[in-house]
Write a protein that holds these residues in place. Structure first.
Motif, PDB file in Angstrom:
ATOM      1  N   VAL A 146       0.853  -1.168   0.000  1.00 46.22           N
ATOM      2  CA  VAL A 146       0.000   0.000   0.000  1.00 46.22           C
ATOM      3  C   VAL A 146       0.897   1.229   0.000  1.00 46.22           C
ATOM      4  O   VAL A 146       1.744   1.372   0.862  1.00 46.22           O
ATOM      5  CB  VAL A 146      -0.876   0.042   1.268  1.00 46.22           C
ATOM      6  N   ALA A 199       7.124   6.213   0.398  1.00 51.36           N
ATOM      7  CA  ALA A 199       6.786   5.239   1.433  1.00 51.36           C
ATOM      8  C   ALA A 199       6.095   4.015   0.873  1.00 51.36           C
ATOM      9  O   ALA A 199       5.153   4.109   0.108  1.00 51.36           O
ATOM     10  CB  ALA A 199       5.869   5.880   2.469  1.00 51.36           C
ATOM     11  N   VAL A 200       6.569   2.886   1.265  1.00 51.49           N
ATOM     12  CA  VAL A 200       5.866   1.658   0.910  1.00 51.49           C
ATOM     13  C   VAL A 200       5.652   0.879   2.194  1.00 51.49           C
ATOM     14  O   VAL A 200       6.559   0.703   2.988  1.00 51.49           O
ATOM     15  CB  VAL A 200       6.704   0.804  -0.068  1.00 51.49           C
ATOM     16  N   ILE A 201       4.459   0.513   2.420  1.00 51.49           N
ATOM     17  CA  ILE A 201       4.180  -0.324   3.587  1.00 51.49           C
ATOM     18  C   ILE A 201       3.685  -1.657   3.079  1.00 51.49           C
ATOM     19  O   ILE A 201       2.787  -1.723   2.253  1.00 51.49           O
ATOM     20  CB  ILE A 201       3.118   0.320   4.497  1.00 51.49           C
ATOM     21  N   ASN A 227       1.941  -4.998   4.006  1.00 56.97           N
ATOM     22  CA  ASN A 227       1.110  -5.590   5.049  1.00 56.97           C
ATOM     23  C   ASN A 227       1.091  -7.095   4.885  1.00 56.97           C
ATOM     24  O   ASN A 227       1.022  -7.602   3.785  1.00 56.97           O
ATOM     25  CB  ASN A 227      -0.338  -5.123   4.934  1.00 56.97           C
ATOM     26  N   ARG A 237       3.359  -5.326   9.855  1.00 57.83           N
ATOM     27  CA  ARG A 237       3.497  -4.151   8.998  1.00 57.83           C
ATOM     28  C   ARG A 237       4.974  -3.935   8.738  1.00 57.83           C
ATOM     29  O   ARG A 237       5.786  -4.068   9.652  1.00 57.83           O
ATOM     30  CB  ARG A 237       2.966  -2.893   9.685  1.00 57.83           C
ATOM     31  N   ALA A 283       7.573  -1.079   6.996  1.00 55.90           N
ATOM     32  CA  ALA A 283       7.644   0.274   6.444  1.00 55.90           C
ATOM     33  C   ALA A 283       9.086   0.622   6.120  1.00 55.90           C
ATOM     34  O   ALA A 283       9.992   0.311   6.891  1.00 55.90           O
ATOM     35  CB  ALA A 283       7.085   1.273   7.445  1.00 55.90           C
ATOM     36  N   LEU A 284       9.287   1.238   4.958  1.00 53.71           N
ATOM     37  CA  LEU A 284      10.614   1.731   4.596  1.00 53.71           C
ATOM     38  C   LEU A 284      10.717   3.160   5.101  1.00 53.71           C
ATOM     39  O   LEU A 284       9.967   4.039   4.666  1.00 53.71           O
ATOM     40  CB  LEU A 284      10.804   1.666   3.077  1.00 53.71           C
ATOM     41  N   LEU A 294       2.706   3.997  12.557  1.00 54.20           N
ATOM     42  CA  LEU A 294       3.806   4.116  11.596  1.00 54.20           C
ATOM     43  C   LEU A 294       3.748   5.451  10.863  1.00 54.20           C
ATOM     44  O   LEU A 294       4.791   6.027  10.552  1.00 54.20           O
ATOM     45  CB  LEU A 294       3.787   2.933  10.612  1.00 54.20           C
ATOM     46  N   ARG A 328       6.764   8.246  11.023  1.00 49.48           N
ATOM     47  CA  ARG A 328       7.344   8.985   9.885  1.00 49.48           C
ATOM     48  C   ARG A 328       7.426  10.475  10.189  1.00 49.48           C
ATOM     49  O   ARG A 328       8.427  11.126   9.921  1.00 49.48           O
ATOM     50  CB  ARG A 328       6.486   8.795   8.631  1.00 49.48           C
TER      51      ARG A 328
END
Lengths: 166, 108
Positions: free
Chosen positions: A10, A16-18, A20, A50, A52-53, B98, B102
């Protein structure tokens, strides 16, 4: 008994890429519980994951996930935490709700694991009840990949019994 | 709801969307609700909520009941419901955290 895994991505922001991932195995049917109060979980293997980058190196992200004043900026309340295995901590939300923390593993810049549970219902396994959280930090192009895993886990009564505390 | 591999895949696919997780979370807290009631607590239109409810109904997670001119929605009773609630609630919390993390990192 069966299991299923769904992976998806997503986009939340341009950088940002998350990812899931949710995994669950359903237990045997225990009939339909009464509505309203929430039911005990029939789940021996439910988790939320989750990934996240984040646009910062692991050393910086580690500060954000371990220092009380930094944690208080994003974890959902005022955080107090003693950063060692067995260390105690708490999160107090703005509405006063208190969540207790027990640290389980600390590997600087790589891994933090803890259990937490609501002060009022320490051994509930319902949403908001007792669970185990693991934060994994990995160096990634452009920053850090942070993977969070949370799953229902026994609360302090069980932990105390296991440790022989009164 | 019968559970089986196909059904389970449909459940997780339906819960993959953050807004749909919010809808499930709201339904588990508020109980039976209309799309309008659900939309009032979310930054999306009633039409969008209705679409998500339809997807949740297709996956067997939500049951509809017509009452006069209103359609009311509730979570379908099933052995999976506890798991679904847990994942919807806890997943939504981490989505929020999250995002906040950020922002926290941008401040430093």
């Amino acid at each position: 008994v069966y299991s299923a895994t769904v992976k998806l991505q997503v986009s939340l922001a341009p950088s940002a890429v998350i990812r899931n991932q949710m995994v669950a195995r359903a237990g045997g049917g225990s009939g339909d519980p009464p509505p309203g109060l929430g039911e005990p979980l029939p789940l021996d293997d439910v988790e939320v994951r989750r990934s996240a980058l984040l646009d910062a190196p692991p050393a910086v992200v580690w500060e954000s996930v371990t220092r009380p004043n930094r944690l208080s900026g994003w974890l959902g309340g005022a955080v107090d935490i003693e950063l060692r295995p067995g260390g105690r901590g708490s999160v107090r939300r703005a509405d006063g709700a208190l969540r207790r923390i027990r640290v389980e593993a600390v590997e600087p810049q790589h891994r933090l694991a803890f259990r937490w549970w609501p002060f009022e219902a320490p051994d509930s396994l319902r949403p908001g009840g007792a669970s185990r959280v693991e934060l994994l930090l990995e160096e990634a192009p452009g920053g850090t990949r942070l993977t969070v895993t949370e799953r229902p886990a026994p609360g302090p009564m069980v932990l105390s019994a296991a440790e022989g505390e009164s | 709801v019968t559970a089986g591999p196909d059904r389970t895949s449909a459940v997780f696919a339906a819960l993959a969307d953050p807004t749909r997780r919010r809808v499930v979370e709201s339904l588990s807290q508020a109980g039976e609700s209309t799309a309008t009631e659900l939309a009032s607590g979310m930054p999306v239109t009633r039409q969008a909520v209705t679409k998500h409810l339809q997807a949740l109904a297709d996956a067997g997670l939500v049951t509809t009941r017509r009452e006069g001119r209103e359609v009311r929605y509730r979570l379908t009773p099933s052995p999976m419901r506890g798991a679904v609630r847990w994942m919807a609630t806890v997943g939504a919390e981490w989505d929020d955290r999250l995002e906040a993390l950020r922002s926290e990192l941008r401040r430093h």
